[in-house]
Write an enzyme that holds these catalytic residues in place. Sequence first.
Site, PDB file in Angstrom:
ATOM      1  CD  GLU A 144      82.456 113.286  69.474  1.00  0.00           C
ATOM      2  OE1 GLU A 144      82.004 112.232  69.970  1.00  0.00           O
ATOM      3  OE2 GLU A 144      81.958 114.043  69.257  1.00  0.00           O
ATOM      4  CD  GLU A 315      80.483 114.521  64.987  1.00  0.00           C
ATOM      5  OE1 GLU A 315      79.712 114.879  65.408  1.00  0.00           O
ATOM      6  OE2 GLU A 315      81.276 113.835  64.565  1.00  0.00           O
TER       7      GLU A 315
HETATM    8  C1  GAL Z   1      79.108 112.885  68.041  1.00  0.00           C
HETATM    9  C2  GAL Z   1      79.553 111.874  67.447  1.00  0.00           C
HETATM   10  C3  GAL Z   1      78.537 111.646  66.128  1.00  0.00           C
HETATM   11  C4  GAL Z   1      77.199 111.572  66.464  1.00  0.00           C
HETATM   12  C5  GAL Z   1      76.920 112.861  67.082  1.00  0.00           C
HETATM   13  C6  GAL Z   1      75.658 112.836  67.397  1.00  0.00           C
HETATM   14  O1  GAL Z   1      79.377 112.803  69.325  1.00  0.00           O
HETATM   15  O2  GAL Z   1      80.809 111.999  66.927  1.00  0.00           O
HETATM   16  O3  GAL Z   1      79.046 110.124  65.552  1.00  0.00           O
HETATM   17  O4  GAL Z   1      76.943 110.418  67.310  1.00  0.00           O
HETATM   18  O5  GAL Z   1      77.798 112.845  68.375  1.00  0.00           O
HETATM   19  O6  GAL Z   1      75.269 114.001  68.172  1.00  0.00           O
END
Ligand code: GAL
Length: 633
Positions: A144, A315
């Site tokens: 990110e 994610e």
């Molecule tokens: C994203 C990040 C992850 C984790 C996640 C939590 O922004 O890439 O590592 O922190 O959020 O929602």
Amino acid sequence: MKRTLGTCYYPEHWPEEIWEADARRMAETGLTWVRIGEFAWSRLEPAPGDLHFEWLDRAIETLGAAGLKVVLGTPTATPPRWMIDKHPDMLAVDADGRPRKFGSRRHYCFSHEGYGKESDRIVRLLAERYGRNPHVAAWQTDNEYGCHDTTLSYSAAAEAAFRIWLEARYGTIEALNRAWGNVFWSMDYSSFQEVDLPNLTVTEANPSHSLAFRRFSSDQVVRFNRRQVEIIRAHSGAPVSHNFMGRITDFDHFKVGDDLDIATWDSYPLGFLEDRVGADETHQRTFARQGDPDFQAFHHDLYRAVGKGRWWVMEQQPGPVNWAPYNPAPLPGMMRLWAWEAYAHGAEAVCYFRWRQAPFAQEQMHAGMLRPDNADAPALIEARKVAEELDIAPEVSTPQTPVALIFDYDADFAWSVQPHGKGLSYFQLVFDTYRALRKLGLSVDIVRGEARDFSGYRIVAAPGLIHMPQDLKTALAEAGTLVVLGPRTAARTADMVIPVPLPPDIPGLEVTVARVESLRPDMPIPLKGGGKFVGYREELDGAADVMMELEDGEPAVFRQDHLTYVGGWGDETVLKRLYSELCEEAGIETRELSGGLRCRDTKGVRIWTNYGAEPAETPAGPIEAAGVLFEKL
Ligand code: GAL
């Protein structure tokens, strides 16, 4: 192509004895992918040069032996503590001049060459060791870029690099002074060494200066990423990806995407709802457990373009998260719906973040697919259902849509440097347009601002493109398709100066923006026939035909041949009126969708999603709350 599922796993968080059972359970759930490694630097190299890769060898072997494919992340988002002693000036510096401290993540400055070399070194070590590993089927660079407001850094390293960047762009300091209008307020410089970063000025810095800094900062991200990609490619044939975010526009994602094989993004529909969607309280309450019905879809379309067709959700929100103002649990069914929404837009894979909820540290309030005690959490149950459906569901593929919407990061930089009114944002304008199109039942391709070939599209929407090179003006004027421009089309030169002749100055469009104003939220300007301009409006002169009028009789929208110019920020009613009329002319079928009901056309199948908390009716039959319905076309 068979669509797939996956998860994000942190073997370094768990005793090695449970890795095998975890891997088996992932495979039994129907997962294909497991992303690992992206924050593991302190365990790979606990002290400078003291390398410990054996545990990672075993983790990859264990996951691979269970039949899983590994996405290996480079750990550069989390430089370990010793790195700060080695390079004390590598920390990113905020706009108030304060260094960001160690103790969370992303504490590096993209311009620091010492850190750049450390990044090269760790990436090379990983690529050499795992580049030909049969289980490492994809890579992720860093994690990110830009998260936690880290693209813009006001460090000494950034200042030095900015001066070099400026010299390369302008050649002479006289050219820079001229381009920026530095005669104003006696801001002339006599050498590039005198140009500071545009923070801590008494009042706002020159917008030309601020815009240059935004572009420079974006280029630094592109450069940082490219170094990693080149090193990985030298040792591995596996595709390289990066995980982007929702509504982060601080760097040009298309330019980073040019160096990747796959664009991925991290989708947290409930997390985004309050701060990023830009909707009112009622809307936030209505969709508190489902997420906005258009926000994910917008990013799916955006990242399909960034990835030149290849994209994933890296994610996917698995339940309540820890970081939004409020963190409710999703309505049952939503974690399945979100996955299908992604597939409907062409995602190759959807990976849930994360496998098991961590009982320690910053994200202990963040759900996983498993509870901390190892029991199944709702995300696992819904993912299993998606996996079963993927075995029997129709093939999903995403042909070119009839409507294209241009999104340009550089335009977003310019709008944010000079919004002219509170809350006026380019992203929001484009997203409002997207939402209106989707509420007309349309499927949309997002295309980048550098696009010049619009063949195959019947409508091209280009709202808010504040800077338009001549060849883009020509390409749109000659596109031979319906084109919607405005507001703020070509309103500034590349250096952030008002052009003369006044904008938009498009060949074949006799319209001039005579004056602009920004509006308080409580002073909308109504249009005849319904709807209003909100926040921003332009007074238009011209010989083109008036297509829509303000209630006071002034022109609101002009039309000449295939070009339409909109002189304000239309609300949903205005946008829907405008685009349904153009769709009718172009022979594109529309249907009015309301509440949380939306659809997306794939080849042969229309996929309906219901973000509503109540069942709804579709032309293909009833759909349950948080439901997905497949309509054969
Ligand atoms: C994203 C990040 C992850 C984790 C996640 C939590 O922004 O890439 O590592 O922190 O959020 O929602």
